[in-house]
Design a protein around this motif. Structure first.
Motif, PDB file in Angstrom:
ATOM      1  N   ILE A  83       0.866  -1.182   0.000  1.00  0.00           N
ATOM      2  CA  ILE A  83       0.000   0.000   0.000  1.00  0.00           C
ATOM      3  C   ILE A  83       0.896   1.224   0.000  1.00  0.00           C
ATOM      4  O   ILE A  83       1.894   1.270   0.730  1.00  0.00           O
ATOM      5  CB  ILE A  83      -0.898   0.041   1.257  1.00  0.00           C
ATOM      6  CG1 ILE A  83      -1.842  -1.159   1.285  1.00  0.00           C
ATOM      7  CG2 ILE A  83      -1.697   1.352   1.321  1.00  0.00           C
ATOM      8  CD1 ILE A  83      -2.604  -1.311   2.591  1.00  0.00           C
ATOM      9  N   LEU A  84       0.537   2.206  -0.805  1.00  0.00           N
ATOM     10  CA  LEU A  84       1.153   3.520  -0.738  1.00  0.00           C
ATOM     11  C   LEU A  84       0.100   4.442  -0.130  1.00  0.00           C
ATOM     12  O   LEU A  84      -0.921   4.728  -0.763  1.00  0.00           O
ATOM     13  CB  LEU A  84       1.581   4.017  -2.119  1.00  0.00           C
ATOM     14  CG  LEU A  84       2.128   5.448  -2.162  1.00  0.00           C
ATOM     15  CD1 LEU A  84       3.356   5.608  -1.257  1.00  0.00           C
ATOM     16  CD2 LEU A  84       2.451   5.842  -3.594  1.00  0.00           C
ATOM     17  N   ARG A  85       0.317   4.843   1.114  1.00  0.00           N
ATOM     18  CA  ARG A  85      -0.658   5.676   1.847  1.00  0.00           C
ATOM     19  C   ARG A  85      -0.240   7.130   1.709  1.00  0.00           C
ATOM     20  O   ARG A  85       0.775   7.558   2.245  1.00  0.00           O
ATOM     21  CB  ARG A  85      -0.700   5.248   3.322  1.00  0.00           C
ATOM     22  CG  ARG A  85      -1.489   6.172   4.265  1.00  0.00           C
ATOM     23  CD  ARG A  85      -2.953   6.268   3.859  1.00  0.00           C
ATOM     24  NE  ARG A  85      -3.776   6.791   4.934  1.00  0.00           N
ATOM     25  CZ  ARG A  85      -4.226   8.043   5.014  1.00  0.00           C
ATOM     26  NH1 ARG A  85      -3.906   8.937   4.067  1.00  0.00           N
ATOM     27  NH2 ARG A  85      -5.003   8.400   6.018  1.00  0.00           N
ATOM     28  N   LEU A  86      -1.037   7.898   0.965  1.00  0.00           N
ATOM     29  CA  LEU A  86      -0.760   9.315   0.796  1.00  0.00           C
ATOM     30  C   LEU A  86      -1.268  10.100   1.998  1.00  0.00           C
ATOM     31  O   LEU A  86      -2.198   9.675   2.698  1.00  0.00           O
ATOM     32  CB  LEU A  86      -1.425   9.833  -0.483  1.00  0.00           C
ATOM     33  CG  LEU A  86      -1.004   9.156  -1.787  1.00  0.00           C
ATOM     34  CD1 LEU A  86      -1.672   9.843  -2.972  1.00  0.00           C
ATOM     35  CD2 LEU A  86       0.506   9.147  -1.950  1.00  0.00           C
ATOM     36  N   ILE A 107       3.904  -1.323   3.705  1.00  0.00           N
ATOM     37  CA  ILE A 107       3.214  -0.036   3.735  1.00  0.00           C
ATOM     38  C   ILE A 107       4.255   1.049   3.466  1.00  0.00           C
ATOM     39  O   ILE A 107       5.260   1.146   4.172  1.00  0.00           O
ATOM     40  CB  ILE A 107       2.538   0.237   5.097  1.00  0.00           C
ATOM     41  CG1 ILE A 107       1.713  -0.964   5.582  1.00  0.00           C
ATOM     42  CG2 ILE A 107       1.703   1.516   5.030  1.00  0.00           C
ATOM     43  CD1 ILE A 107       0.510  -1.307   4.746  1.00  0.00           C
ATOM     44  N   TYR A 108       3.997   1.845   2.438  1.00  0.00           N
ATOM     45  CA  TYR A 108       4.871   2.959   2.099  1.00  0.00           C
ATOM     46  C   TYR A 108       4.090   4.255   2.277  1.00  0.00           C
ATOM     47  O   TYR A 108       2.875   4.287   2.109  1.00  0.00           O
ATOM     48  CB  TYR A 108       5.366   2.849   0.652  1.00  0.00           C
ATOM     49  CG  TYR A 108       6.135   1.583   0.381  1.00  0.00           C
ATOM     50  CD1 TYR A 108       7.459   1.449   0.776  1.00  0.00           C
ATOM     51  CD2 TYR A 108       5.535   0.510  -0.280  1.00  0.00           C
ATOM     52  CE1 TYR A 108       8.172   0.281   0.524  1.00  0.00           C
ATOM     53  CE2 TYR A 108       6.232  -0.661  -0.534  1.00  0.00           C
ATOM     54  CZ  TYR A 108       7.549  -0.765  -0.129  1.00  0.00           C
ATOM     55  OH  TYR A 108       8.239  -1.923  -0.377  1.00  0.00           O
ATOM     56  N   TYR A 109       4.821   5.324   2.598  1.00  0.00           N
ATOM     57  CA  TYR A 109       4.179   6.622   2.807  1.00  0.00           C
ATOM     58  C   TYR A 109       4.676   7.679   1.827  1.00  0.00           C
ATOM     59  O   TYR A 109       4.152   8.776   1.797  1.00  0.00           O
ATOM     60  CB  TYR A 109       4.374   7.081   4.260  1.00  0.00           C
ATOM     61  CG  TYR A 109       3.662   6.158   5.228  1.00  0.00           C
ATOM     62  CD1 TYR A 109       2.323   6.355   5.534  1.00  0.00           C
ATOM     63  CD2 TYR A 109       4.310   5.067   5.785  1.00  0.00           C
ATOM     64  CE1 TYR A 109       1.647   5.502   6.390  1.00  0.00           C
ATOM     65  CE2 TYR A 109       3.644   4.205   6.642  1.00  0.00           C
ATOM     66  CZ  TYR A 109       2.321   4.428   6.938  1.00  0.00           C
ATOM     67  OH  TYR A 109       1.650   3.569   7.784  1.00  0.00           O
ATOM     68  N   ARG A 110       5.677   7.307   1.034  1.00  0.00           N
ATOM     69  CA  ARG A 110       6.188   8.204  -0.005  1.00  0.00           C
ATOM     70  C   ARG A 110       6.609   7.366  -1.195  1.00  0.00           C
ATOM     71  O   ARG A 110       7.158   6.272  -1.020  1.00  0.00           O
ATOM     72  CB  ARG A 110       7.415   8.983   0.478  1.00  0.00           C
ATOM     73  CG  ARG A 110       7.202   9.832   1.705  1.00  0.00           C
ATOM     74  CD  ARG A 110       8.475  10.515   2.213  1.00  0.00           C
ATOM     75  NE  ARG A 110       9.686   9.733   1.986  1.00  0.00           N
ATOM     76  CZ  ARG A 110      10.844  10.253   1.528  1.00  0.00           C
ATOM     77  NH1 ARG A 110      10.941  11.525   1.249  1.00  0.00           N
ATOM     78  NH2 ARG A 110      11.890   9.486   1.351  1.00  0.00           N
ATOM     79  N   VAL A 111       6.362   7.876  -2.382  1.00  0.00           N
ATOM     80  CA  VAL A 111       6.788   7.165  -3.600  1.00  0.00           C
ATOM     81  C   VAL A 111       8.286   6.905  -3.546  1.00  0.00           C
ATOM     82  O   VAL A 111       8.757   5.846  -3.966  1.00  0.00           O
ATOM     83  CB  VAL A 111       6.414   7.966  -4.872  1.00  0.00           C
ATOM     84  CG1 VAL A 111       7.005   7.333  -6.108  1.00  0.00           C
ATOM     85  CG2 VAL A 111       4.921   8.114  -5.011  1.00  0.00           C
TER      86      VAL A 111
END
Length: 118
Positions: A83-86, A107-111
């Motif tokens: 998941i990429l959570r913006l 889980i990623y929070y930045r590209v």
């Protein structure tokens, strides 16, 4: 990886269609960078919006909306690797992250934190 892009869609819009469209465009703005990293981007609304139209939804929060929008994301998460959570307040995106963590998804929070595909 198949990566679900999660972030505000309806949140903070007071159901204003133009603001919801702007939120969708923000979600979509990271899809091409993810693709160029060698991944397959996915946004729940890409699946849910056509289904909502077919189901006769007339406004956010109606019966068809509740039947389709969030369940689509849950089903997609069964297939996703990450998941990429913006940024931005979103109960739905927070729920996606909760489910993703339960399933052991990345889980990623930045590209910039998403690695290149191998």
């Amino acid at each position: 990886m198949l990566i679900l892009i999660a972030g505000p869609y309806r949140s903070g819009t007071n159901d204003n269609p133009q603001l919801m469209k702007k939120n969708l465009q923000r979600l979509e703005s990271v899809a091409l960078p993810l693709f160029r990293l060698g991944h397959t981007p996915m946004i729940g609304e890409w699946v849910a919006l056509p289904l909502l139209e077919l189901a006769g939804s007339t406004k956010p929060g109606d019966a068809a909306y509740e039947e389709i929008l969030y369940p689509v994301a849950k089903r997609l998460l069964e297939k996703c690797d990450a998941i990429l959570r913006l940024e931005g307040e979103s109960k739905g995106a927070d729920e996606d992250v909760r489910i993703g963590k339960e399933r052991g998804l990345k889980i990623y929070y930045r590209v910039e934190d998403v690695p290149h595909a191998e």
